[in-house]
Design an enzyme around this catalytic site. Sequence first.
Site, PDB file in Angstrom:
ATOM      1  N   HIS A  92      23.332  19.413  40.567  1.00 29.23           N
ATOM      2  CA  HIS A  92      23.697  20.624  41.306  1.00 29.23           C
ATOM      3  C   HIS A  92      25.025  20.298  41.996  1.00 29.23           C
ATOM      4  CE1 HIS A  92      19.227  20.620  41.477  1.00 29.23           C
ATOM      5  NE2 HIS A  92      19.311  21.926  41.403  1.00 29.23           N
TER       6      HIS A  92
ATOM      7  N   ASP B 245      24.459  18.201  44.994  1.00 32.76           N
ATOM      8  CA  ASP B 245      24.079  16.792  44.837  1.00 32.76           C
ATOM      9  C   ASP B 245      25.303  15.888  44.839  1.00 32.76           C
ATOM     10  OD1 ASP B 245      21.551  17.844  44.269  1.00 32.76           O
ATOM     11  OD2 ASP B 245      21.928  17.803  42.111  1.00 32.76           O
TER      12      ASP B 245
ATOM     13  N   GLU C 288      10.603  23.398  31.773  1.00 31.72           N
ATOM     14  CA  GLU C 288      10.113  22.276  32.591  1.00 31.72           C
ATOM     15  C   GLU C 288       8.594  22.194  32.497  1.00 31.72           C
ATOM     16  OE1 GLU C 288      11.827  21.402  36.403  1.00 31.72           O
ATOM     17  OE2 GLU C 288       9.849  21.050  37.287  1.00 31.72           O
TER      18      GLU C 288
ATOM     19  N   HIS D 118       6.638  23.420  35.508  1.00 28.13           N
ATOM     20  CA  HIS D 118       6.703  24.868  35.704  1.00 28.13           C
ATOM     21  C   HIS D 118       5.751  25.581  34.744  1.00 28.13           C
ATOM     22  CE1 HIS D 118      11.100  24.512  37.364  1.00 28.13           C
ATOM     23  NE2 HIS D 118      10.232  23.799  38.045  1.00 28.13           N
TER      24      HIS D 118
ATOM     25  N   ASP E  31       5.033  21.967  42.542  1.00 24.71           N
ATOM     26  CA  ASP E  31       5.897  21.262  41.610  1.00 24.71           C
ATOM     27  C   ASP E  31       6.020  19.813  42.066  1.00 24.71           C
ATOM     28  OD1 ASP E  31       7.637  21.174  39.488  1.00 24.71           O
ATOM     29  OD2 ASP E  31       9.275  22.247  40.472  1.00 24.71           O
TER      30      ASP E  31
ATOM     31  N   ASP F 187       6.744  17.190  40.336  1.00 26.77           N
ATOM     32  CA  ASP F 187       7.860  16.471  39.697  1.00 26.77           C
ATOM     33  C   ASP F 187       7.572  14.994  39.476  1.00 26.77           C
ATOM     34  OD1 ASP F 187       9.459  18.745  39.539  1.00 26.77           O
ATOM     35  OD2 ASP F 187      10.471  18.369  41.439  1.00 26.77           O
TER      36      ASP F 187
ATOM     37  N   ASP G 284      13.580  15.490  35.519  1.00 23.77           N
ATOM     38  CA  ASP G 284      13.514  16.196  36.808  1.00 23.77           C
ATOM     39  C   ASP G 284      12.262  15.680  37.510  1.00 23.77           C
ATOM     40  OD1 ASP G 284      13.822  17.882  38.885  1.00 23.77           O
ATOM     41  OD2 ASP G 284      13.744  19.742  37.740  1.00 23.77           O
TER      42      ASP G 284
HETATM   43  C1  XLS Z   1      12.909  23.210  40.743  1.00 20.03           C
HETATM   44  C2  XLS Z   1      13.714  23.061  39.556  1.00 20.03           C
HETATM   45  C3  XLS Z   1      15.103  22.488  39.800  1.00 20.03           C
HETATM   46  C4  XLS Z   1      15.964  22.779  38.615  1.00 20.03           C
HETATM   47  C5  XLS Z   1      17.421  22.680  38.886  1.00 20.03           C
HETATM   48  O1  XLS Z   1      11.717  23.386  40.688  1.00 20.03           O
HETATM   49  O2  XLS Z   1      13.004  22.286  38.629  1.00 20.03           O
HETATM   50  O3  XLS Z   1      15.015  21.125  40.058  1.00 20.03           O
HETATM   51  O4  XLS Z   1      15.648  21.934  37.550  1.00 20.03           O
HETATM   52  O5  XLS Z   1      17.835  23.551  39.871  1.00 20.03           O
HETATM   53 NI    NI Z   2      13.736  21.543  36.817  1.00 19.34          NI
HETATM   54 NI    NI Z   3      10.843  22.129  39.072  1.00 14.21          NI
END
Ligand code: XLS
Ligand code: NI
Ligand code: NI
Length: 419
Positions: free
Chosen positions: A83, A86, A250, A253, A289, A291, A320
């Site tokens: 981003h 970042d 993702e 998600h 999420d 991750d 991610d």
């Molecule tokens: C958030 C998203 C984010 C995107 C990029 O849940 O996964 O990390 O991948 O903005």
């Molecule tokens: Ni993501």
């Molecule tokens: Ni995400």
Amino acid sequence: MAGVKFRYYDPQKIVAGKPMREWLPFALAWWHALAAAGTDMFGGDTADKSFGAETGTMAHARAKADAGFALMEKLGIEYYCFHDRDLAPEASELAETNARLDEISDYILEKSKKTGIKALWGTANMFSHARYMNGAGSSNSADVFARAAASVKKALELTVKLGGRGYVFWGGREGYDTLWNTNTRFETENIALLMKAAVAYGRKIGFTGDFYIEPKPKEPTKHQYDFDAATTILFLKQYGLDKDFKLNIEANHATLAGHTFRHELRVAADHGMLGSIDANTGDTLLGWDTDEFPYSVYDATECMYEVIKAGGLTGGFNFDAKNRRPSYTPEDRETAFRMSMDTFALGLIKAAALIEDGRIDAFTRDRYASYNDGIGAKIRAGATLEELEAYTLAQGEPQLPSSGKQEELLDIVNEVLFG
Ligand code: XLS
Ligand code: NI
Ligand code: NI
């Protein structure tokens, strides 16, 4: 040259007709690997990600880049995702924010030239700052929309400069919490307008890659417009964006949307829109999420089966993902990447073996054999209801369809995976 010993990942090894590294363009997520330090709702950082500099400074931005490139080189990772936020801290004025981004991207570009490591995709963070409390494209404030557009413009320039294959829209707060104050049609149209403007500008400055939308059903807003792959594809087609956009799926998600990761990959691939993957995993017992670094070989095998069938990705596999809060050392970070790279490598090997074995593909193909000729062929050519009624009246009630043999197929999967 990777300085890490993998168990399954061998970049040059040919699997399903291509070297592993071409099937698996792995990417490091700047925000997790170099920024997230363990803070959650109940406590602060556990990891030290200062990299020897004071956080929030340009010196720290450079230290992060140094650490990121060192880690990628060690692991043999050829891409990163970012981003704008970042890369360098935001200033109080846009012009100064942009100047900082110019400075840090010059620094990163130098490193890229030395190592060959490039951006997989870039994006603009349009969800953290308070101005984006109601979203970016979907904000009720036209000034915020304009401010978001300025960020997209800059993030696109950075993506082109850093050799990015793609540009992502993850609709952070592009959603709503209550319909009592929300005009959903208006907001959706505005999101499309922002994306159209992005495509126009991107193409103007020589961006030839794909734009991606990363669907996510909820979090941070209660309902997000890019709910899942099917919803997102409909949106893209509705607003004529489907030629320039693909999806970035993702795993976590997908599960938040009540789907499997594989389901989302399949839906995207069915529409020729499987572009890139955010490779992580959630926890089915937790509704957010998380991750996590992926380790399930079953999931990776299913994923790679879909990816091989789709002919590969135009994007790549962006981790991610972040270490669990108590795994806070630099060694833990390296182990996490290695473990997940091996997981996908093993998934690739096993998916290729399943395809090579051929029994499952043959079964699925033959399952539809009734459409090869006779009435089935007529249906595929577009039979009328009258014709089909006449056929059924003459033929009588149909027999039950053939067995789905699900358990037998699962047994084959286990046999190919474990012998
Ligand atoms: C958030 C998203 C984010 C995107 C990029 O849940 O996964 O990390 O991948 O903005
Ligand atoms: Ni993501
Ligand atoms: Ni995400």
